[in-house]
Design a protein around this motif. Structure first.
Motif, short mmCIF file in Angstrom:
data_model
loop_
_atom_site.label_atom_id
_atom_site.label_comp_id
_atom_site.label_asym_id
_atom_site.label_seq_id
_atom_site.Cartn_x
_atom_site.Cartn_y
_atom_site.Cartn_z
N ILE A 30 0.87 -1.17 0.00
CA ILE A 30 0.00 0.00 0.00
C ILE A 30 0.91 1.22 0.00
N THR A 31 0.71 2.10 -0.99
CA THR A 31 1.61 3.26 -1.13
C THR A 31 1.01 4.54 -0.57
N GLY A 32 -0.29 4.58 -0.42
CA GLY A 32 -0.89 5.81 0.12
C GLY A 32 -2.35 5.64 0.44
N ILE A 33 -2.80 6.41 1.42
CA ILE A 33 -4.21 6.43 1.80
C ILE A 33 -4.80 7.73 1.26
N GLU A 34 -5.79 7.61 0.38
CA GLU A 34 -6.42 8.81 -0.19
C GLU A 34 -7.48 9.39 0.72
N ASN A 35 -8.32 8.49 1.27
CA ASN A 35 -9.45 9.00 2.04
C ASN A 35 -9.95 7.91 2.98
N ILE A 36 -10.26 8.31 4.21
CA ILE A 36 -10.95 7.43 5.15
C ILE A 36 -12.28 8.08 5.43
N GLY A 37 -13.36 7.40 5.05
CA GLY A 37 -14.70 7.96 5.19
C GLY A 37 -15.24 7.87 6.61
N LYS A 38 -16.47 8.33 6.78
CA LYS A 38 -17.12 8.28 8.09
C LYS A 38 -17.49 6.83 8.42
N GLY A 39 -17.30 6.45 9.67
CA GLY A 39 -17.59 5.09 10.11
C GLY A 39 -19.07 4.81 10.22
N LEU A 40 -19.44 3.55 9.99
CA LEU A 40 -20.83 3.11 10.11
C LEU A 40 -20.87 2.00 11.15
N ILE A 41 -21.63 2.20 12.22
CA ILE A 41 -21.69 1.23 13.31
C ILE A 41 -22.52 0.03 12.87
N ARG A 42 -21.98 -1.17 13.09
CA ARG A 42 -22.68 -2.43 12.77
C ARG A 42 -23.56 -2.81 13.95
N ASP A 43 -24.85 -3.00 13.68
CA ASP A 43 -25.80 -3.36 14.75
C ASP A 43 -25.41 -4.69 15.39
N GLY A 44 -25.47 -4.71 16.73
CA GLY A 44 -25.28 -5.96 17.46
C GLY A 44 -23.83 -6.30 17.77
N THR A 45 -22.88 -5.79 17.00
CA THR A 45 -21.48 -6.17 17.23
C THR A 45 -20.67 -5.04 17.85
N GLY A 46 -21.02 -3.81 17.55
CA GLY A 46 -20.23 -2.68 18.02
C GLY A 46 -19.08 -2.34 17.08
N PHE A 47 -18.80 -3.21 16.14
CA PHE A 47 -17.75 -2.93 15.16
C PHE A 47 -18.18 -1.76 14.29
N VAL A 48 -17.19 -1.03 13.78
CA VAL A 48 -17.47 0.09 12.91
C VAL A 48 -16.79 -0.16 11.56
N THR A 49 -17.53 0.04 10.48
CA THR A 49 -16.99 -0.14 9.13
C THR A 49 -16.62 1.23 8.57
N PHE A 50 -15.34 1.36 8.20
CA PHE A 50 -14.85 2.60 7.61
C PHE A 50 -14.56 2.37 6.13
N PRO A 51 -15.15 3.19 5.23
CA PRO A 51 -14.76 3.08 3.82
C PRO A 51 -13.38 3.72 3.65
#
Length: 166
Positions: free
Chosen positions: A38-59
């Motif tokens: 991986i050479t670079g990170i262009e963008n990390i979007g807003k996180g979306l909370i997954r129901d029931g697990t507490g995990f957050v998905t970031f685009p």
């Protein structure tokens, strides 16, 4: 990119980047090829909370170096196995099979403790750990792997370094 809540805090961006590198580098996608780095990170979007697990998905949008062999490409590879059907070689993460029909006609298969293909005068020998220059003549793309068929029956192809002569 899914992240557990324990990684939240002031180091959130660093945690996302390190998890991305750990999860993505070294993997293979049939569409894009092998992710080398991986050479670079262009963008990390807003996180979306997954129901029931507490995990957050970031685009995450990122740039990376990929290795995807294509038909007609010339590669240098190391022979990993030799048998009467041909030989297998590896060029980085890609495994390439060269059939005995795609090996020059003057090379014969020799059995023994170190199976190999040798010319009639014994000047050239293909065996395990030999370095060969080959041409990709076909690829098969799987969801998580890429398989190739190669040939050394062309000009300037064949053994480039023989471990027996080193």
């Amino acid at each position: 990119m899914q992240l557990h809540p324990r990684f939240f805090g002031r180091n959130l961006r660093e945690n996302i980047v390190s998890k991305l590198m750990k999860d993505v580098e070294g993997t293979c996608s049939g569409r894009h090829g092998f992710v080398v780095a991986i050479t670079g990170i262009e963008n990390i979007g807003k996180g979306l909370i997954r129901d029931g697990t507490g995990f957050v998905t970031f685009p995450v949008k990122y740039q990376c170096v990929v290795f995807r062999p294509f038909k007609g490409e010339i590669l240098e590879a190391v022979v990993t196995m030799v048998n009467k059907m041909g030989f297998f070689a590896e060029a980085g993460p890609v495994q390439i099979f060269v059939s005995n029909h795609l090996i020059p006609d003057d090379m014969e298969f020799q059995t023994g403790d170190m199976p190999n293909y040798t010319t009639s005068d014994g000047s050239v020998k293909i065996q395990k750990d030999s370095e060969v220059r080959l041409k990709i003549i076909g690829t098969r793309v799987d969801a998580t792997e890429i398989f190739c068929i190669g040939t050394i029956k062309d000009d300037f192809l064949g053994v480039i370094n023989d471990p027996a002569n080193a």
